[in-house]
Design a protein around this motif. Structure first.
Motif, PDB file in Angstrom:
ATOM      1  N   LYS A  50      84.490 -16.113  10.636  1.00 39.06           N
ATOM      2  CA  LYS A  50      83.275 -15.290  10.712  1.00 39.06           C
ATOM      3  C   LYS A  50      83.594 -13.834  10.385  1.00 39.06           C
ATOM      4  O   LYS A  50      82.826 -13.159   9.693  1.00 39.06           O
ATOM      5  N   MET A  51      84.709 -13.353  10.898  1.00 36.66           N
ATOM      6  CA  MET A  51      85.104 -11.977  10.632  1.00 36.66           C
ATOM      7  C   MET A  51      85.441 -11.787   9.148  1.00 36.66           C
ATOM      8  O   MET A  51      85.095 -10.754   8.547  1.00 36.66           O
ATOM      9  N   VAL A  52      86.109 -12.755   8.544  1.00 36.17           N
ATOM     10  CA  VAL A  52      86.424 -12.667   7.117  1.00 36.17           C
ATOM     11  C   VAL A  52      85.145 -12.639   6.290  1.00 36.17           C
ATOM     12  O   VAL A  52      85.006 -11.845   5.346  1.00 36.17           O
ATOM     13  N   LYS A  53      84.186 -13.482   6.653  1.00 39.11           N
ATOM     14  CA  LYS A  53      82.917 -13.519   5.912  1.00 39.11           C
ATOM     15  C   LYS A  53      82.172 -12.186   6.048  1.00 39.11           C
ATOM     16  O   LYS A  53      81.589 -11.671   5.075  1.00 39.11           O
ATOM     17  N   LYS A  54      82.189 -11.590   7.233  1.00 40.96           N
ATOM     18  CA  LYS A  54      81.506 -10.318   7.439  1.00 40.96           C
ATOM     19  C   LYS A  54      82.141  -9.198   6.617  1.00 40.96           C
ATOM     20  O   LYS A  54      81.441  -8.379   6.012  1.00 40.96           O
ATOM     21  N   GLU A  55      83.465  -9.154   6.570  1.00 38.88           N
ATOM     22  CA  GLU A  55      84.145  -8.121   5.790  1.00 38.88           C
ATOM     23  C   GLU A  55      83.907  -8.315   4.292  1.00 38.88           C
ATOM     24  O   GLU A  55      83.788  -7.329   3.546  1.00 38.88           O
ATOM     25  N   GLN A  56      83.810  -9.540   3.845  1.00 38.68           N
ATOM     26  CA  GLN A  56      83.518  -9.784   2.435  1.00 38.68           C
ATOM     27  C   GLN A  56      82.108  -9.316   2.076  1.00 38.68           C
ATOM     28  O   GLN A  56      81.889  -8.723   1.016  1.00 38.68           O
ATOM     29  N   ASP A  57      81.151  -9.539   2.972  1.00 37.71           N
ATOM     30  CA  ASP A  57      79.778  -9.092   2.715  1.00 37.71           C
ATOM     31  C   ASP A  57      79.694  -7.568   2.683  1.00 37.71           C
ATOM     32  O   ASP A  57      78.979  -6.986   1.850  1.00 37.71           O
ATOM     33  N   LEU A  58      80.431  -6.907   3.591  1.00 37.45           N
ATOM     34  CA  LEU A  58      80.427  -5.443   3.596  1.00 37.45           C
ATOM     35  C   LEU A  58      81.054  -4.877   2.325  1.00 37.45           C
ATOM     36  O   LEU A  58      80.602  -3.853   1.798  1.00 37.45           O
ATOM     37  N   ALA A  59      82.092  -5.547   1.848  1.00 30.69           N
ATOM     38  CA  ALA A  59      82.736  -5.080   0.612  1.00 30.69           C
ATOM     39  C   ALA A  59      81.797  -5.215  -0.578  1.00 30.69           C
ATOM     40  O   ALA A  59      81.754  -4.349  -1.467  1.00 30.69           O
ATOM     41  N   VAL A  60      81.013  -6.285  -0.622  1.00 29.26           N
ATOM     42  CA  VAL A  60      80.058  -6.473  -1.723  1.00 29.26           C
ATOM     43  C   VAL A  60      78.960  -5.426  -1.655  1.00 29.26           C
ATOM     44  O   VAL A  60      78.541  -4.858  -2.670  1.00 29.26           O
ATOM     45  N   GLU A  61      78.461  -5.130  -0.465  1.00 22.83           N
ATOM     46  CA  GLU A  61      77.399  -4.131  -0.322  1.00 22.83           C
ATOM     47  C   GLU A  61      77.874  -2.733  -0.705  1.00 22.83           C
ATOM     48  O   GLU A  61      77.135  -1.959  -1.309  1.00 22.83           O
ATOM     49  N   SER A  62      79.111  -2.407  -0.320  1.00 25.43           N
ATOM     50  CA  SER A  62      79.620  -1.078  -0.651  1.00 25.43           C
ATOM     51  C   SER A  62      79.880  -0.910  -2.142  1.00 25.43           C
ATOM     52  O   SER A  62      79.853   0.210  -2.665  1.00 25.43           O
ATOM     53  N   SER A  63      80.157  -1.996  -2.842  1.00 28.53           N
ATOM     54  CA  SER A  63      80.415  -1.905  -4.279  1.00 28.53           C
ATOM     55  C   SER A  63      79.143  -1.793  -5.099  1.00 28.53           C
ATOM     56  O   SER A  63      79.179  -1.351  -6.253  1.00 28.53           O
ATOM     57  N   GLN A  64      78.007  -2.169  -4.553  1.00 30.35           N
ATOM     58  CA  GLN A  64      76.751  -2.090  -5.286  1.00 30.35           C
ATOM     59  C   GLN A  64      76.216  -0.662  -5.276  1.00 30.35           C
ATOM     60  O   GLN A  64      76.342   0.047  -4.272  1.00 30.35           O
ATOM     61  N   PRO A  65      75.629  -0.201  -6.395  1.00 36.34           N
ATOM     62  CA  PRO A  65      75.080   1.166  -6.430  1.00 36.34           C
ATOM     63  C   PRO A  65      73.869   1.287  -5.518  1.00 36.34           C
ATOM     64  O   PRO A  65      73.062   0.369  -5.394  1.00 36.34           O
ATOM     65  N   VAL A  66      73.767   2.442  -4.897  1.00 38.78           N
ATOM     66  CA  VAL A  66      72.660   2.692  -3.978  1.00 38.78           C
ATOM     67  C   VAL A  66      71.475   3.217  -4.763  1.00 38.78           C
ATOM     68  O   VAL A  66      71.602   4.170  -5.550  1.00 38.78           O
ATOM     69  N   GLU A  67      70.336   2.616  -4.584  1.00 38.22           N
ATOM     70  CA  GLU A  67      69.116   3.024  -5.292  1.00 38.22           C
ATOM     71  C   GLU A  67      68.444   4.162  -4.526  1.00 38.22           C
ATOM     72  O   GLU A  67      68.083   4.002  -3.352  1.00 38.22           O
TER      73      GLU A  67
END
Length: 245
Positions: A126-143
């Motif tokens: 669960k912790m690995v999945k959460k960190e992967q989701d945070l990494a994807v969100e941080s890599s996306q440009p903020v609108e």
């Protein structure tokens, strides 16, 4: 997470390892097929996380020497598989440094230890999945949205009928029914220049006196004469300043 940082999520001081017969088919594994009364090895179990990796380590409970390692890449999965007839036993896939695999049976002393083992593995992934989701969100440009008013754009605000009516009542002053009452509830004096309304006074009847009682009181005090301090005493035998009988 750093790859060289080791986090221990579970320690069980005693577990049991069983040699199991080769799996003939894909049917569910049963712990009843093992020799549960005579485990082949006893020792300590630790669940260790290193980054996204999860390792189940079997160690000597006295010296801490490593006996075997089970890398867990997913749970539930082929690395750790529960048996079909008990919640205390699992099928464990061991792996040596050369990459060769061997399947053994893993047993816990009670169901509480087996439950802790399940939870520790689930929490890791669960912790690995959460960190992967945070990494994807941080890599996306903020609108960035523009909420400013454009040239010539207007905003209409509806204040509502009740708000306007309340403002008009406050400007017009208090209601007519409240005029003339003071804070304590009494009548206020008339304003300057106003002619007060005439009031009709009713004469109270004169109290009835008892003539006989009045006459009696007059007779009782008629024999007393008050001494006048300015007059001289009539004789030497009379005391000055006292009333005479």
């Amino acid at each position: 997470m750093a790859e060289d940082y080791e986090r221990i999520s579970l320690v069980k001081p005693e577990v049991f390892i069983y040699q199991i017969p080769p799996r003939a088919s894909n049917r569910a594994v049963r712990a009843a097929d093992w020799n549960l009364e005579s485990p082949d090895w006893k020792g300590r179990l630790r669940v260790v996380s290193m980054g996204e990796k999860c390792l189940v380590k079997l160690e000597d409970k006295i010296s801490g020497e490593l006996f075997a390692v089970c890398p867990v890449d997913n749970f539930p999965g082929i690395a750790v598989e529960p048996v079909s007839d008990s919640s205390r036993y699992f099928l464990l896939r061991l792996q040596d440094p050369s990459g060769q695999n061997a399947f053994v049976g893993l047993g816990f002393e009670d169901r509480g230890d087996a439950f802790d083992f399940n939870v520790s593995l689930q929490d890791h992934f669960k912790m690995v999945k959460k960190e992967q989701d945070l990494a994807v969100e941080s890599s996306q440009p903020v609108e960035h949205k523009d909420y400013s008013l454009k040239a010539g754009q207007k905003i209409q605000i509806n204040l509502g009928k009740k708000v306007l009516q309340k403002d008009e009542e406050e400007k017009s002053g208090p209601k007519q029914s409240l005029i003339g009452l003071s804070a304590s509830g009494g009548l206020l004096p008339p304003p300057a220049g106003a002619t007060p309304a005439p009031r009709t006074l009713q004469s109270a009847p004169a109290p009835a006196h008892n003539s006989q009682s009045t006459q009696s009181k007059s007779d009782d005090w008629g024999d007393f004469s008050v001494f006048d301090s300015s007059s001289k005493p009539k004789s030497s035998g009379e005391g000055s300043g006292w009333v005479q009988f």
